[in-house]
Design an enzyme around this catalytic site. Structure first.
Site, PDB file in Angstrom:
ATOM      1  CE1 TYR A 189      -3.440   2.805   0.578  1.00 42.99           C
ATOM      2  CE2 TYR A 189      -1.990   3.508   2.371  1.00 42.99           C
ATOM      3  CZ  TYR A 189      -3.051   3.755   1.512  1.00 42.99           C
ATOM      4  OH  TYR A 189      -3.716   4.944   1.593  1.00 42.99           O
ATOM      5  CG  HIS A 249      -3.656  13.871  -0.111  1.00 42.28           C
ATOM      6  ND1 HIS A 249      -3.719  13.345  -1.377  1.00 42.28           N
ATOM      7  CD2 HIS A 249      -4.049  12.872   0.723  1.00 42.28           C
ATOM      8  CE1 HIS A 249      -4.111  12.080  -1.317  1.00 42.28           C
ATOM      9  NE2 HIS A 249      -4.330  11.774  -0.052  1.00 42.28           N
ATOM     10  CG  ASN A 308      -0.583   8.120   6.573  1.00 44.10           C
ATOM     11  OD1 ASN A 308      -1.367   8.353   7.485  1.00 44.10           O
ATOM     12  ND2 ASN A 308      -0.800   7.187   5.659  1.00 44.10           N
ATOM     13  CE1 TYR A 351     -20.349  24.130  48.327  1.00 44.49           C
ATOM     14  CE2 TYR A 351     -21.071  23.421  46.160  1.00 44.49           C
ATOM     15  CZ  TYR A 351     -21.163  23.348  47.536  1.00 44.49           C
ATOM     16  OH  TYR A 351     -22.054  22.492  48.108  1.00 44.49           O
ATOM     17  NE  ARG A 404     -17.092  25.440  51.600  1.00 48.32           N
ATOM     18  CZ  ARG A 404     -18.278  24.816  51.605  1.00 48.32           C
ATOM     19  NH1 ARG A 404     -18.371  23.537  51.910  1.00 48.32           N
ATOM     20  NH2 ARG A 404     -19.378  25.471  51.298  1.00 48.32           N
ATOM     21  CG  PHE A 407      -3.178   6.559   9.953  1.00 40.53           C
ATOM     22  CD1 PHE A 407      -4.531   6.649  10.174  1.00 40.53           C
ATOM     23  CD2 PHE A 407      -2.708   5.482   9.210  1.00 40.53           C
ATOM     24  CE1 PHE A 407      -5.419   5.710   9.681  1.00 40.53           C
ATOM     25  CE2 PHE A 407      -3.588   4.527   8.693  1.00 40.53           C
ATOM     26  CZ  PHE A 407      -4.942   4.645   8.941  1.00 40.53           C
ATOM     27  CD  GLU A 448      -8.745   7.493   4.651  1.00 42.26           C
ATOM     28  OE1 GLU A 448      -9.139   8.660   4.831  1.00 42.26           O
ATOM     29  OE2 GLU A 448      -7.767   7.194   3.937  1.00 42.26           O
TER      30      GLU A 448
END
Length: 526
Positions: free
Chosen positions: A58, A88, A200, A284, A287, A332, A417
């Site tokens: 791949y 990309h 990646n 609060y 405290r 990844f 994906e």
């Protein structure tokens, strides 16, 4: 922060958030050992042999994502790697901060130098050149889903390697062609797997996480100091910070914060003056400082521990183990940091939330000697009333940003994906929240200092007195209304510059004051 050596061996030394920031600042020099160079070269050779043999692996001789079954010829493997950087590079939005982009380069170089990515030594050295010469690519802030790695931002980050994209260099925004003219560099010819190895990985998420760890550490430390000053101003009790109480519920963060607050209040004349008052317990927001600040401390520690694993991991795909084994897996995937960043985001927001409550408490005028709205002559003057509007707005904005990005997943890559982390959004949102928290803490610092003033001539402990002096050197007491936005701007700068932390550190050193807690090594170092 711990003291650091002068150099850092990529691929070998243990990378921390503080070390990564030191490298980015130029305080720590990068080195590549002979052993690391050998590992990188061997991994590179394995990839070349895969191409020669023609066995399908791949991203080396196949397409990407849903095109993983499309075989790529030997002649086309190099074209494939150039194409992936271009196709990309689809990021949108304003560029991320230059420091974060530089951190991305550092993190990627460290991961590649481990020798499991099939990258060439030449490509690794070019990345190091960019780091050392501060030639930092412009990376859009939006477009990553946090798996398969931070594809879009990493693609933009590495476009300059092939002669494309834009960078910031010596104070100018340049095209890569213009950079090459100034430096005599040439575009690289990427080999098989190199483009995929570059884009990646989780470096966009991790770089943001580094800044979250750094900024949140600062906010947590300052919130304790400012909270202690507010306790003094409003005559809060010291008993909620006793060791005897927290030993019965010993969360690390709670114990650490309680010990810090108690030490800040040590030797206080203000505290002694109301030791036997009739008030039974405080609201609060005073405290429960150990419980609330402490819980956020625990969230910070969790993120820091996970981040260090990530910084020293190999997060691309496929992984080249040896001549016989190449694994296409899912390292990844950004989920480990995505969830921790969402947790940290909520924890940071809560620091701002309780800070806003203390500011509101200071304005009520219910503490003896402290006037309503922190000003004696009100009516004609509004005092500090509207400053709390700003903190309310910021706290509310933060609550909206706390929706966990990691709770969402939208399938990508035609379903290949089908579960993604959205960790890139987790990191960006956490930083937004922290920037708002800095503003809230700045306003609390101003209101706490104002309330503190009404306790004079009584003194607090030496540490808080010095902090109050540091505030007054920059922002005077307010006897009547003025443009408080100017005071707030100074306060924000003090928080960002860590002025009160530096004041505490300086005073501790000069007066030889111990400030250690049982968990200082975990909470005071990143």
């Amino acid at each position: 922060m711990v003291s650091l050596p002068k150099s850092f061996a990529l691929g070998e030394d243990w990378l921390t958030a503080s070390a990564a920031i030191a490298i980015a600042n130029g305080d720590l020099q990068l080195t590549l050992s002979k052993k690391t160079r050998t590992k990188v070269s061997e991994s590179w050779e394995i990839v070349r042999n895969i191409v020669e043999k023609g066995q399908p692996v791949y991203g080396i001789n196949t397409g990407f994502g849903p095109l993983c079954t499309t075989k790529i010829s030997k002649a086309e493997t190099k074209i494939l790697q150039n194409n992936i950087l271009q196709s990309h590079s689809v990021g949108v939005g304003e560029p991320i901060d230059k420091e974060i982009a530089k951190l991305m380069l550092i993190l990627k170089a460290h991961s590649l130098a481990k020798g499991f990515s099939g990258i060439s030594e030449t490509t690794l050295e070019r990345i190091i050149w960019h780091i050392e010469h501060n030639a930092i690519p412009l990376v859009p802030s939006q477009g990553s889903v946090g798996a398969s790695g931070d594809l879009a931002p990493l693609s933009h980050l590495f476009l300059p390697l092939i002669g494309l994209g834009r960078l910031e260099y010596k104070g100018e925004i340049l095209t890569t062609d213009e950079l090459f003219e100034k430096t005599d560099l040439q575009p690289l010819e990427l080999g098989p797997k190199e483009g995929l190895a570059l884009i990646n990985g989780t470096q966009f998420i991790a770089a943001h996480a580094i800044k979250v760890v750094e900024k949140m550490h600062s906010c947590l430390s300052q919130a304790d100091i400012i909270g202690a000053m507010m306790i003094e101003g409003l005559q809060g009790s010291i008993k909620p910070f006793y060791n005897e109480l927290h030993a019965l519920r010993p969360y690390k963060g709670n114990v650490h914060v309680a010990k810090r607050i108690k030490r800040l209040l040590k030797g206080s004349e203000i505290m002694e003056a109301h030791a036997f008052c009739e008030r039974v317990q405080d609201p609060y927001s005073l405290r429960c400082i150990p419980q609330v600040h402490g819980a956020s401390r625990n969230a910070w520690l969790h993120l820091k521990e996970l981040l260090e694993i990530e910084l020293n991991s190999v997060t691309d795909n496929p992984i080249i183990i040896d001549d016989e084994l190449t694994i296409s897996g899912g390292s990844f995937h950004g989920q480990p940091l995505a969830m921790a960043l969402d947790y940290a985001c909520l924890a940071a927001s809560e620091i701002g939330n309780i800070s806003d409550r203390r500011i509101y408490l200071a304005l009520e005028g219910n503490s003896p000697g402290v006037p309503k709205l922190l000003m004696q002559d009100t009516g004609i003057n509004s005092g500090y009333m509207i400053l709390q509007y700003t903190t309310a707005a910021l706290a509310s904005e933060n609550k909206g940003l706390c929706y966990p990005s990691s709770a969402d997943s939208i399938p990508t890559s035609l379903g290949q994906e089908d579960h993604v982390s959205m960790g890139s959004i987790s990191g960006r949102k956490a930083l937004q929240v922290l920037e708002n928290v800095e503003k809230i803490l700045a306003i609390e610092l101003l209101t706490a200092a104002q309330a503190f003033e009404f306790r004079k001539p009584l003194k607090s402990g030496i540490l808080l007195d010095e902090v109050h002096k540091a505030v007054r050197e920059k922002v005077p007491f307010a006897a009547k209304d003025r443009v408080f936005a100017d005071d707030i701007a100074i306060g924000i700068e003090m928080i960002k510059d860590k002025t009160i932390i530096k004041t505490i550190e300086k005073t501790k050193k000069e007066k030889k004051i111990s400030f250690k807690t049982p968990f200082s090594n975990e909470f005071e170092v990143f």
